[in-house]
Design an enzyme around this catalytic site. Structure first.
Site, PDB file in Angstrom:
ATOM      1  N   TYR A  43       9.607  39.785 101.420  1.00  0.00           N
ATOM      2  CA  TYR A  43      10.697  38.899 101.789  1.00  0.00           C
ATOM      3  C   TYR A  43      10.192  37.760 102.665  1.00  0.00           C
ATOM      4  CZ  TYR A  43      14.264  42.017  99.909  1.00  0.00           C
ATOM      5  OH  TYR A  43      15.053  42.756  99.064  1.00  0.00           O
ATOM      6  N   ALA A  57      22.873  56.249 104.997  1.00  0.00           N
ATOM      7  CA  ALA A  57      22.782  56.151 103.537  1.00  0.00           C
ATOM      8  C   ALA A  57      23.759  55.096 103.032  1.00  0.00           C
ATOM      9  CB  ALA A  57      23.097  57.505 102.898  1.00  0.00           C
ATOM     10  N   GLY A  58      23.251  54.144 102.249  1.00  0.00           N
ATOM     11  CA  GLY A  58      24.128  53.080 101.785  1.00  0.00           C
ATOM     12  C   GLY A  58      23.666  52.407 100.511  1.00  0.00           C
ATOM     13  N   TYR A 108      28.964  45.886  97.056  1.00  0.00           N
ATOM     14  CA  TYR A 108      28.282  46.450  98.229  1.00  0.00           C
ATOM     15  C   TYR A 108      28.879  45.890  99.523  1.00  0.00           C
ATOM     16  CZ  TYR A 108      24.250  47.233 101.397  1.00  0.00           C
ATOM     17  OH  TYR A 108      23.425  47.582 102.444  1.00  0.00           O
TER      18      TYR A 108
END
Length: 251
Positions: A204, A95-96, A165
């Protein structure tokens, strides 16, 4: 008959942020190799859906949802793991991404202290807190794997608003390196997987062109790397950051 490589039979893995995407890919890879897997996610319905899906595939899993930035929730999650399967032997700090990111990305000059604290809570303090909670059991059993899913943003500067972050990710890697030296002789390793551009936030295509292999990363890519780091065969791999970026960064 010789044992297959990277089997995880008998191990209990706790994967945070595993309700979807990369975390679910990690949970599936570990379960495929024989681990019993505890699925954490910020959203309880997402954790339950992931568990339902993995059980339908024949895996032994359970859900332990909750916000891991809260100390009492971290305690509860590990308690669920221990009650259901036994002591945690593999902790995957996946989780980030806080709720609202990446839509909330802003330049450093537009951020305040709260923006930094939010990232530090998830990408450093939660990792430290969960590691502290499971480490004694790992040392007692003579085996443990602490794995951090990081980002190549700690290594390579970018212009689209990742200062808070990236700073938190870099801090966690410093913690990991020193922890590896403190607990390595007790059978516990600590490593990180540093991800390049993944396919979980949209198209992307332009970033894919910058990789050596011509594509962005997948949950399967991440799961395979973590399965190795979690394995008994990875006992000589500790204190390392494993770049998983398709060749977008090769230094």
């Amino acid at each position: 008959m010789s044992q297959k490589l990277f089997e995880l039979e008998g191990l209990v893995a706790l994967v945070t942020g595993a309700g979807q995407g990369m975390g679910l890919g990690v949970a599936r890879a570990l379960a495929t190799q024989g681990a019993r897997v505890v699925v954490n996610d910020y959203y309880s319905e997402r954790a339950e859906q992931a568990v339902t899906q993995l059980r339908a595939e024949g895996f032994t899993v359970c859900a332990a949802p909750g916000d891991i930035t809260l100390p009492d929730v971290r305690e509860s999650i590990v308690a669920i793991a221990e009650r259901e399967f036994g002591p945690v032997s593999v902790l995957v700090n996946n989780a980030g991404v806080p709720p609202g990111m990446p839509e909330s990305l802003r330049q450093f000059r537009d951020l305040d202290d709260t923006d930094f604290e939010r990232q530090l809570d998830l990408n450093l303090r939660a990792i430290v807190g969960l590691s502290r909670r499971v480490l004694d059991g790992m040392i007692e059993n003579g085996f443990g794997r602490i794995i951090i899913i990081s980002s190549e943003s700690w290594r390579t500067g970018l212009s689209f608003g990742l200062t808070n972050y990236a700073a938190a990710k870099a801090a966690a890697l410093g913690f990991m390196r020193h922890l590896a030296h403190e607990v390595g002789r007790q059978g516990v390793t600590a490593n990180a997987v540093s991800l390049g551009t993944m396919n979980n936030f949209g198209d992307y295509a332009e970033y894919a062109k910058a990789t050596a292999v011509g594509r962005t990363g997948t949950p399967q890519d991440v799961g395979a790397a973590v399965a190795y780091l979690a394995s008994r065969e990875a006992s000589w791999m500790s204190g390392q950051v494993l770049p998983l970026n398709g060749g977008s960064v090769t230094a």
